[in-house]
Write an enzyme that holds these catalytic residues in place. Sequence first.
Site, mmCIF file in Angstrom:
data_model
loop_
_atom_site.group_PDB
_atom_site.id
_atom_site.type_symbol
_atom_site.label_atom_id
_atom_site.label_comp_id
_atom_site.label_asym_id
_atom_site.label_seq_id
_atom_site.Cartn_x
_atom_site.Cartn_y
_atom_site.Cartn_z
ATOM 1 N N CYS A 1 -2.547 -2.448 7.559
ATOM 2 C CA CYS A 1 -2.378 -3.416 6.478
ATOM 3 C C CYS A 1 -1.121 -4.265 6.613
ATOM 4 C CB CYS A 1 -2.428 -2.697 5.138
ATOM 5 S SG CYS A 1 -4.109 -2.094 4.810
ATOM 6 N N ASP B 1 0.801 -1.239 0.000
ATOM 7 C CA ASP B 1 0.000 0.000 0.000
ATOM 8 C C ASP B 1 0.829 1.283 0.000
ATOM 9 O OD1 ASP B 1 -1.873 -1.974 0.217
ATOM 10 O OD2 ASP B 1 -2.918 -1.163 1.948
ATOM 11 N N LYS C 1 -6.791 -5.170 -3.323
ATOM 12 C CA LYS C 1 -7.618 -5.666 -2.216
ATOM 13 C C LYS C 1 -8.569 -4.579 -1.751
ATOM 14 C CE LYS C 1 -4.111 -4.265 1.029
ATOM 15 N NZ LYS C 1 -4.896 -3.222 1.714
HETATM 16 C C1 VGL Z 1 -5.045 0.936 5.244
HETATM 17 C C2 VGL Z 1 -6.714 1.925 6.465
HETATM 18 C C3 VGL Z 1 -7.603 1.732 5.425
HETATM 19 C C4 VGL Z 1 -3.611 0.517 5.175
HETATM 20 C C5 VGL Z 1 -5.925 0.718 4.197
HETATM 21 O O1 VGL Z 1 -3.065 0.390 4.062
HETATM 22 O O2 VGL Z 1 -3.004 0.314 6.256
HETATM 23 N N1 VGL Z 1 -5.450 1.522 6.367
HETATM 24 N N2 VGL Z 1 -7.193 1.130 4.298
#
Ligand code: VGL
Length: 210
Positions: free
Chosen positions: A157, A14, A112
């Site tokens: 994540c 991410d 995802k």
């Molecule tokens: C994430 C909150 C919402 C992350 C993703 O990548 O940690 N955190 N969506």
Amino acid sequence: MPIAASRAALLVIDVQNDFIPGGQLPVPEGDRIVPLANRLARQFRQVVIAQDWHPRGHISFASSHPGRQPYDVIELPYGEQTLWPEHCVQASAGAELHPQLDLPHAQLIIRKGCNPDIDSYSAFLEADRSTTTGLAGYLKERGIDTVYMVGLALDFCVMFSALDARAAGFNAFVVLDACRAIDLDGSLAAAITRMQAAGVGLIQSSDLPI
Ligand code: VGL
Ligand code: ZN
């Protein structure tokens, strides 16, 4: 043995514009990990990228729940859900990988959080804890038994991906200095405790041959 010659993969989680300062859900210093992630990735033959990739109106967005604010926690059929600002909307600029991420040899981008009704912090298993992304099977079919992880956010994540990697039978290491956390209400300390309890190796990039 150099990492590249072992049965290890690097999972880069991410590292997207919305998680960088200036984005919709900024992780403090999120941009600082990019050079290190790039350098680490050169040691791995197998690199997998995870990308948060939500449809408009996703269930994890506070804006999908009238009267709710970002960072409220609500109860959903699959359990507690923290509500977030709208982020990483499919095909938006905020969902793109950080422009300085340099991973030309990454062979898989796993997206995802695509299900409108289920969040997915983990790159392996959605928040209902039963819908899989297929990543464990992909890695196993390629003979991978060890997963190193870097990215954002350490306490969401990255943590859930590391816990699920262990649950799926992989050795799992999180390279702490190549991660940054959101740290909501003690979530960073809680994440460290949970990962240690699950046998996730918490290491520094200086522990690796880079
Ligand atoms: C994430 C909150 C919402 C992350 C993703 O990548 O940690 N955190 N969506
Ligand atoms: Zn998300």
